[in-house]
Scaffold this active site. Structure first.
Site, mmCIF file in Angstrom:
data_model
loop_
_atom_site.group_PDB
_atom_site.id
_atom_site.type_symbol
_atom_site.label_atom_id
_atom_site.label_comp_id
_atom_site.label_asym_id
_atom_site.label_seq_id
_atom_site.Cartn_x
_atom_site.Cartn_y
_atom_site.Cartn_z
ATOM 1 N N CYS A 1 0.835 -1.205 0.000
ATOM 2 C CA CYS A 1 0.000 0.000 0.000
ATOM 3 C C CYS A 1 0.867 1.252 0.000
ATOM 4 O O CYS A 1 0.548 2.249 -0.665
ATOM 5 C CB CYS A 1 -0.913 0.013 1.223
ATOM 6 S SG CYS A 1 -1.979 -1.438 1.342
HETATM 7 C C1 BEZ Z 1 0.607 -4.634 1.846
HETATM 8 O O1 BEZ Z 1 0.193 -3.531 1.556
HETATM 9 O O2 BEZ Z 1 1.787 -4.924 1.769
HETATM 10 C C2 BEZ Z 1 -0.338 -5.698 2.326
HETATM 11 C C3 BEZ Z 1 -1.512 -5.349 2.972
HETATM 12 C C4 BEZ Z 1 -2.360 -6.349 3.435
HETATM 13 C C5 BEZ Z 1 -2.015 -7.680 3.220
HETATM 14 C C6 BEZ Z 1 -0.859 -8.010 2.532
HETATM 15 C C7 BEZ Z 1 -0.013 -7.019 2.082
#
Ligand code: BEZ
Length: 212
Positions: free
Chosen positions: A45
């Site tokens: 994210c």
């Molecule tokens: C991420 O943004 O890295 C992420 C968020 C939730 C689950 C897995 C990865």
């Protein structure tokens, strides 16, 4: 029922990192990209919001306003935004919606219970100036989206809204486009002054009409 292409994108009011907004008022006559992410302070994210910020001029050139959304609270968004700016060398200045009560997530079907009961998946909606949904994308938490692809689709949407053309697979700005089946070859010859290349009666190309 999830939102489908051509549906009206629902309006909402929300707390964001740029203050309280009314979605429709915020969009005005612009195009919009509303995209959800699972959670703040997560790695994928962080790169997605950073990439969006770095593409600010590209979105602006296309008259597109972007908004991110997750179910995290505003103070968390504020702290995480500093981390995004620091690690991705950018300035996030588009609104990040704090959707703690899941109003936006529910309106847009961003929670997919079999993926997660709690968090939004990576949903993305492109909304036209008529407030209709033009594109929906859903990615899992483990896969970051390609924001250049989002821009490419917006280019196609904006072009095909103006001319009787469609864009072929992997089309990029400046490449030939397809004459839509609803236009007869006779009419196409008159309409597209740069010429029409006929491969099959149903497969006809013309140079991109809005560039020299
Ligand atoms: C991420 O943004 O890295 C992420 C968020 C939730 C689950 C897995 C990865």
């Amino acid at each position: 029922m999830s939102l489908r292409l051509g549906d009206i994108a629902p309006n909402f009011k929300a707390k964001t990192t740029e203050g309280e907004i009314d979605f429709y008022e915020y969009l005005g006559d612009s195009w919009g990209v509303l995209f959800s992410h699972p959670a703040d302070y997560t790695p994928v994210c962080t790169t997605e919001l950073g990439k969006t910020a770095l593409l600010k001029n590209e979105f602006a050139a296309r008259n597109v306003k972007v908004l991110a959304v997750s179910v995290d609270p505003l103070d968390k968004h504020m702290g995480w935004r500093n981390d995004i700016n620091e690690t991705q060398n950018c300035t996030v200045d588009f609104p990040i919606i704090a959707d703690e009560d899941k109003t936006v997530a529910n309106l847009y079907g961003m929670i997919h219970p079999n993926a997660s009961e709690t968090f939004t998946v990576r949903s993305l909606f492109v909304i036209g100036p008529d407030k209709k949904v033009k594109l929906t994308l859903t990615y899992p938490a483990s896969t970051g989206r390609n924001f250049h692809e989002v821009l490419r689709v917006i280019d196609s949407l904006q072009l095909t809204a103006k001319y009787s053309v469609a864009t072929p697979a992997d089309w990029q700005q400046g490449e030939d486009v397809i004459v839509v089946p609803a236009v007869s070859t006779e009419d196409a010859m008159k309409k597209f002054e740069k010429g029409v290349k006929i491969i099959k009666p149903y497969l006809r190309y013309t140079p991109q009409p809005d560039i020299d």
